[in-house]
Design a protein around this motif. Sequence first.
Motif, PDB file in Angstrom:
ATOM      1  N   VAL A  76      59.062  27.652  29.506  1.00 20.48           N
ATOM      2  CA  VAL A  76      58.708  28.727  30.187  1.00 20.48           C
ATOM      3  C   VAL A  76      57.181  28.915  30.230  1.00 20.48           C
ATOM      4  O   VAL A  76      56.514  29.337  28.929  1.00 20.48           O
ATOM      5  N   GLN A 112      60.359  37.380  34.397  1.00 21.82           N
ATOM      6  CA  GLN A 112      60.437  36.597  33.327  1.00 21.82           C
ATOM      7  C   GLN A 112      62.020  36.105  32.930  1.00 21.82           C
ATOM      8  O   GLN A 112      62.310  35.123  32.548  1.00 21.82           O
ATOM      9  N   LEU A 157      63.776  32.471  32.569  1.00 24.56           N
ATOM     10  CA  LEU A 157      64.692  32.242  31.515  1.00 24.56           C
ATOM     11  C   LEU A 157      65.979  31.737  32.244  1.00 24.56           C
ATOM     12  O   LEU A 157      66.573  30.556  31.608  1.00 24.56           O
ATOM     13  N   LEU A 196      58.573  28.556  24.887  1.00 24.69           N
ATOM     14  CA  LEU A 196      57.996  29.873  25.512  1.00 24.69           C
ATOM     15  C   LEU A 196      56.805  30.108  25.236  1.00 24.69           C
ATOM     16  O   LEU A 196      56.114  30.248  24.123  1.00 24.69           O
ATOM     17  N   ASP A 197      55.880  30.008  26.295  1.00 20.73           N
ATOM     18  CA  ASP A 197      54.336  30.186  26.094  1.00 20.73           C
ATOM     19  C   ASP A 197      54.011  31.693  26.588  1.00 20.73           C
ATOM     20  O   ASP A 197      54.205  31.979  27.814  1.00 20.73           O
ATOM     21  N   PRO A 249      55.851  34.548  26.282  1.00 21.77           N
ATOM     22  CA  PRO A 249      57.179  35.044  26.879  1.00 21.77           C
ATOM     23  C   PRO A 249      56.926  36.496  27.245  1.00 21.77           C
ATOM     24  O   PRO A 249      57.630  37.016  28.143  1.00 21.77           O
ATOM     25  N   ILE A 270      66.009  35.741  22.708  1.00 17.97           N
ATOM     26  CA  ILE A 270      65.349  34.716  22.061  1.00 17.97           C
ATOM     27  C   ILE A 270      66.258  34.501  20.822  1.00 17.97           C
ATOM     28  O   ILE A 270      66.688  33.613  20.408  1.00 17.97           O
ATOM     29  N   ILE A 292      63.747  27.302  19.231  1.00 18.23           N
ATOM     30  CA  ILE A 292      62.811  27.682  20.338  1.00 18.23           C
ATOM     31  C   ILE A 292      61.325  27.546  19.438  1.00 18.23           C
ATOM     32  O   ILE A 292      61.348  27.678  18.353  1.00 18.23           O
ATOM     33  N   MET A 332      57.664  29.272  20.279  1.00 19.12           N
ATOM     34  CA  MET A 332      57.336  30.302  20.926  1.00 19.12           C
ATOM     35  C   MET A 332      55.642  30.555  20.521  1.00 19.12           C
ATOM     36  O   MET A 332      55.508  30.720  19.447  1.00 19.12           O
ATOM     37  N   THR A 335      52.674  32.762  21.156  1.00 15.67           N
ATOM     38  CA  THR A 335      52.062  34.025  21.169  1.00 15.67           C
ATOM     39  C   THR A 335      50.658  34.491  20.568  1.00 15.67           C
ATOM     40  O   THR A 335      50.526  33.924  19.520  1.00 15.67           O
TER      41      THR A 335
END
Length: 510
Positions: free
Chosen positions: A337, A407, A411, A424-425, A427, A443, A453, A455, A457
């Motif tokens: 994502v 978003q 997903l 997930l970039d 998210p 998540i 996952i 992630m 952030t």
Amino acid sequence: MSEYILEMKHITKTFPGVKALDDVSFKLRPGTVHALMGENGAGKSTLMKCLFGIYHRDGGTILFDGQEVNFKDSKEAIDAGVSMIHQELQPIRMMTIAENVFLGNYPLGRFNLVDHAKMNQDTKALLDEVGLQIDPKTLLHHLTVSQMQSVEIAKAISHKAKVVIMDEPTSSLTSSEVEKLFSIIQQLKEKNIGIIYISHKMDEILRISDDISVMRDGQYVGTWPAAEMTTGKIIQAMVGRELTSLFPEKTNKVEEEVVLRLENLTSPSPLSFKNASFDLKKGEILGIGGLVGAQRTELMEALYGMRVLKEGKIFVKGQEVKIKNPAAAIANKIALVTEDRRFNGIFGVLSVSDNASIASLHQYLGHLGLLNEKQISQVVNQSVDRLRVKTPSTKTHIESLSGGNQQKVILARWLANDPDILILDEPTRGIDVGAKYEIYQIINNLAAEGKSIIMITSEMSELLGVSDRVMVMCEGRISGFLDREEATQEAVMTLATKFMTNQQGGETDA
């Protein structure tokens, strides 16, 4: 003379199947910052688009600088003195910075031709004002998301507006860029310019706002002096209830099985990532932290086959795999994502159903190679219900949904492929506190189901509140790992600056 530079009275706006604005009023005093808050889908951006001439309101009146106005399009609004920085950036990437800044308002010279020298010179001055040291002749597609955001701010300033609307202006900015923006905002206030500031970042709102208005479900809730508000009061006004915690209780169990291992992944570019190695376990949420420029996104795009590798190995469930393109990543049950929903996440002109199913259409091929529309509809409806996507219909164009709901649809797209590894970039970029909680819950639930996952952030609270383990990058290298118990803001920042180059050209190793 009115106390207000802008008054919006009893504004209504209806789209097919939904009343987006229901008798909403809003007032802005000159020389102040008025924060407009609410969950995604509350109607904030719709209200501003009615002011800016992008949408035509169904009812109500707008007074600007004491005169009733009805802008037919954004050009009329800009010419009158209203400027807007949109939440979803829409630059023309194959044009230069200067051409984007002066789009539709090019300075003309002899023979009525564009005066490129003046345009570049004026753009350079604007870029200096927002602290962006880049050649104005640089093409937009060479810029990062944060740099493009700064260009949008420069463009807004160039219009010499009386009112500036800023819709999530800091969603992709570094802390130093945010400080520069706040300095610019202060300068605008001193020039008696009114600023409408839409953001979900509570610390920003409480720091720079003079007034705060809250909307909920398309309706006006109230307006308060910012000095009287707290984070808790704002959240309660936004969601209609108290949120006892910003993060759901963790229910996932990290297993010993390693589902992904990277060994010494290195980019051909000397300015990108190098010698990146890490493991990812089944059911684990691995958060990746670091400052802008740490090459976190670039590393994940290489894992997903979007970037070429100079060297390194990728192992999925113990087997070495070659991932040279996204199709190979998908075949190995890896999903991504992306950070920029508008540019490479959604297909804006397609429906929610099309967006949710487009990555897995091969699963729904029936007789003679025709798509089984009934099966697609069933799967999409299940995903919409599971992720609690707020949409009038699965046939609604996704571009009309709020950022949080867009978003969720993205997903849903990848969950239809049942991936083992989900990247997930950013998210929750540009998503409100209520929708963030729902994304965090999704998540957590996926990890509890055994999904792994990764992630990325830039929000420290999110990194610490959601991750089981934190990996930190600095200038293209992995600078360290922190277990959940030892991950603190200070520990993350120490690792995030571990390899920073000092002014003498040497390197610190904190």
